[in-house]
Design a protein around this motif. Structure first.
Motif, short mmCIF file in Angstrom:
data_model
loop_
_atom_site.label_atom_id
_atom_site.label_comp_id
_atom_site.label_asym_id
_atom_site.label_seq_id
_atom_site.Cartn_x
_atom_site.Cartn_y
_atom_site.Cartn_z
N LEU A 128 -3.88 26.53 -64.51
CA LEU A 128 -3.34 25.18 -64.73
C LEU A 128 -2.47 25.14 -65.98
N GLU A 129 -2.99 25.77 -67.04
CA GLU A 129 -2.26 25.81 -68.31
C GLU A 129 -0.88 26.44 -68.11
N ASP A 130 -0.84 27.56 -67.39
CA ASP A 130 0.43 28.26 -67.16
C ASP A 130 1.38 27.46 -66.27
N LEU A 131 0.81 26.57 -65.46
CA LEU A 131 1.64 25.72 -64.61
C LEU A 131 2.07 24.45 -65.34
N GLY A 132 1.59 24.31 -66.59
CA GLY A 132 1.93 23.12 -67.36
C GLY A 132 1.16 21.89 -66.93
N LEU A 133 0.02 22.08 -66.30
CA LEU A 133 -0.80 20.96 -65.85
C LEU A 133 -1.92 20.71 -66.85
N ALA B 129 -7.08 19.12 -61.06
CA ALA B 129 -5.74 18.76 -61.51
C ALA B 129 -4.86 18.35 -60.33
N GLY B 130 -5.46 18.17 -59.18
CA GLY B 130 -4.69 17.68 -58.03
C GLY B 130 -4.12 18.77 -57.15
N LEU B 131 -4.34 20.01 -57.50
CA LEU B 131 -3.89 21.08 -56.61
C LEU B 131 -4.84 21.16 -55.42
N PRO C 294 -19.65 32.28 -56.72
CA PRO C 294 -19.68 31.36 -57.87
C PRO C 294 -18.35 31.30 -58.63
N ALA C 295 -17.67 32.43 -58.78
CA ALA C 295 -16.40 32.41 -59.53
C ALA C 295 -15.31 31.70 -58.74
N GLY C 296 -15.17 32.03 -57.48
CA GLY C 296 -14.12 31.44 -56.66
C GLY C 296 -14.30 29.94 -56.50
N ILE C 297 -15.56 29.53 -56.32
CA ILE C 297 -15.83 28.10 -56.12
C ILE C 297 -15.50 27.32 -57.39
N ARG C 298 -15.92 27.84 -58.55
CA ARG C 298 -15.64 27.10 -59.80
C ARG C 298 -14.15 27.12 -60.12
N ALA C 299 -13.45 28.20 -59.76
CA ALA C 299 -12.00 28.22 -59.96
C ALA C 299 -11.35 27.16 -59.09
N ALA C 300 -11.77 27.09 -57.83
CA ALA C 300 -11.20 26.10 -56.91
C ALA C 300 -11.46 24.68 -57.41
N GLU C 301 -12.66 24.47 -57.92
CA GLU C 301 -13.00 23.14 -58.45
C GLU C 301 -12.10 22.76 -59.62
N ALA C 302 -11.87 23.74 -60.52
CA ALA C 302 -11.00 23.46 -61.68
C ALA C 302 -9.58 23.15 -61.21
N LEU C 303 -9.08 23.90 -60.25
CA LEU C 303 -7.73 23.69 -59.75
C LEU C 303 -7.62 22.33 -59.06
N ALA C 304 -8.64 21.99 -58.28
CA ALA C 304 -8.63 20.72 -57.56
C ALA C 304 -8.67 19.54 -58.52
#
Ligand code: FES
Lengths: 104, 464
Positions: B325-330, B26-28, B14-24
């Protein structure tokens, strides 16, 4: 389900009986498993342990079933050792409870 | 190729999937590396196709969450917005790269940012006879049932404490397995102490009590465990004392043990995270901020960071993705609601820890002859002897006594071992005995795989 070896087994099947049967051997003896079984399930359905014979280790039957404890390694007549809890059983697998060289 | 940052997520629960979703979002295009055959993690594990059953059967009251999570991840992968390497174990982290062992051998994966969602395993305490074949972790009992539709014995005793104890017991009963006893080392008084925090999520608490009611007289609180009696084949009985001190004996051929969870933290350590001893959870946990920032470019989420269960894992996964994302400025979606929800979940988790505590006294009084390390057969007496020689330090005790040196790399003995070392030195807390230092590889790898040439793989190019 009429394999006489099954009474020696440890695990009890609770559902999913209608699956495709497949054959494997354990220490040279033929047994049946069901497709979708892991090696651990298939072996412990017909035998009490995955590995034995090493006096220091005793018999082993797995512990965590999630790849963390490494208690469930088994040997094959040919090919690499495998982790029984996270390897699907395949037709024709020839599994060993002791290292191949150990055989009389 | 653009300069799109490469983010790797370790773990597809559950943690990895939601992290991946958040990253995706933003277009990553995160690369998700996971040991499982299919994404879902332990709690929302999906059985092989041949053993597929309806979600309500597999996940009970959590079926909706499980289905949503699986669908989210499958969609991300199908749309090319995330990449998934199943059946891959991360062996080591160094210099912005991971060493990954997959079906085809070892490869090196570069990353700019790393999200660790490595989950947890059962937290174990040694019981005489637990090194016998036929003794399993509670988690193993659950995996066997959910992923394989089997019970690991004909007559099962479950013992330990924590939410999993009751859950696994009711799941086994519902599936038709035969239980002999469910032995909880937490007393009813302990459980009352947790109640105020547990009432932050009343519906969960009520559900837990309903499950317990279904167990009826199988469930015994306030138990003092004696031993697992064994013969050559495995367990034959568990001896215990009930809450009134009366000796009891439950015949069985299989035992499931577990005292809640132990965070899986080896990779966080190798990635440079600092650790603090958490007295509530009685274990070392990686240091991180509320969003999960652990070390430079390293983000932590799920039970491998804080033991907050599946709902907490989804929330903290989303937050770790947002922090990255925040740390990447996205651009980042709002996080205030997730932070508030997570703090509620955290409070509930504290209640769980209090209600179902680590059996500190039982572990400290482990008889000398009881095996502490199942892998190497190290006994409590040997741990105490090593502590007497090496001083009260778990790392010295490890090199002298081999506790923590076995195949499982201490996963199932280090917490108890530290407790015994601390007790031998008269320390109230294992924190004073130090923390066992981890080392790579965090999973045993075939020697040939480690020695062989590591193929450098670019996660954005190398396809599998
Ligand atoms: S049973 Fe623990 S790794 Fe297979």
């Amino acid at each position: 389900m009429d394999n006489p070896g099954e009474s020696r087994g440890r695990v009890v099947r609770l559902a999913g009986h209608g699956r495709e049967p497949l054959a494997f051997t354990l220490d040279g003896i033929a047994h049946g498993a069901l497709s979708g079984d892991t090696v651990l399930t298939a072996v412990l359905a017909v035998a009490p342990a995955l590995r034995g014979g090493d006096p220091r280790e005793g018999n082993r039957a797995g512990f965590c079933l999630m790849g963390a404890c490494q208690d469930c390694w088994m040997w094959q007549e040919q090919g690499p050792r495998l982790r029984a809890c996270s390897t699907p059983i395949a037709a024709g697998m020839r599994l060993l409870t002791r290292p191949p060289g150990d055989w009389p | 190729m653009t300069a799109r940052p490469q983010v790797v997520v370790v773990g597809a629960g559950p943690a990895g999937i939601r992290a991946a979703e958040a990253l995706a979002s933003a277009g990553l295009v995160p690369l998700v590396i996971d040991e499982g055959e299919r994404a879902g993690g332990q709690i929302y594990r999906r059985p092989p196709d041949a053993l597929s059953r309806p979600p309500a059967v597999l996940y009970g009251s959590e079926a909706g969450k499980a289905v949503a999570l699986h669908a989210t991840f499958d969609r991300l992968v199908a749309q090319g917005r995330a990449r998934h390497w199943p059946r891959c174990a991360v062996l080591a982290v160094a210099e912005r790269s991971l060493q990954v062992l997959g079906p085809e051998g070892v490869s090196t994966v570069r990353f700019d940012r790393l999200v660790l969602a490595t989950g947890a395993t059962d937290r174990l305490a040694p019981v005489q006879g637990w090194d016998s074949p036929g003794v399993y972790s509670l988690g193993a009992m659950q995996v066997a049932l959910k992923a394989q539709a089997v019970a690991l014995g004909r007559r099962i005793v479950l013992a330990g404490s924590g939410p999993l104890l009751t859950l696994v017991a009711t799941q086994l009963l519902a599936a038709g397995a035969r239980l002999e006893a469910v032995l909880d080392t937490a007393s009813l008084a302990d459980q009352l102490r947790g109640l105020p925090d547990l009432m932050t999520r009343p519906s969960l608490t009520v559900r837990g009590l309903a499950m317990r009611a279904r167990l009826a007289r199988l469930y015994r609180p306030g138990v003092r465990l004696g031993a697992i009696e064994t013969d050559a084949r495995g367990p034959v009985a568990v001896t215990w004392h009930d809450a009134w001190g009366r000796p009891r004996r439950s015949p069985c051929d299989a035992v499931g043990l577990g005292w809640h969870l132990r965070a899986e933290t080896q990779l966080a350590e190798l990635a440079g995270c600092a650790f603090d001893f958490d007295e509530t959870w009685r274990q070392w946990l990686p240091r991180g901020d509320a969003m999960g920032r652990g070390a430079e470019g390293v983000y932590l989420a799920g039970d491998g960071f804080r033991l907050r269960g599946a709902d907490g894992a989804e929330l903290s996964g989303r937050l770790a993705g947002a922090a990255c994302l925040e740390d990447l400025g996205l651009p980042v979606q709002r996080t205030a609601a997730d932070l508030a929800a997570l703090s509620r979940v955290s409070r509930f988790a504290q209640g769980i820890a209090r209600a179902f505590p680590w059996p500190r006294d039982m572990v400290r009084q482990t008889p000398d002859g009881t095996v502490v390390c199942r892998c190497e057969g190290v006994t409590a007496g040997m741990v105490r002897a090593a502590a007497a020689h090496g001083g009260a330090d778990v790392n010295r005790a490890k090199s002298l006594g081999r506790v923590g040196m076995g195949r499982c790399q201490g996963r199932y003995c280090q917490i108890a071992g530290a407790e015994i070392v601390a007790a031998a030195a008269g320390h109230a807390s294992p924190a004073q005995a130090g923390r066992l230092r981890g080392q790579a590889p965090v999973r045993p790898a075939p020697v040939a795989a480690i020695a062989g040439p590591a193929a450098a793989v670019d996660p954005l190019q190398g396809d599998r």
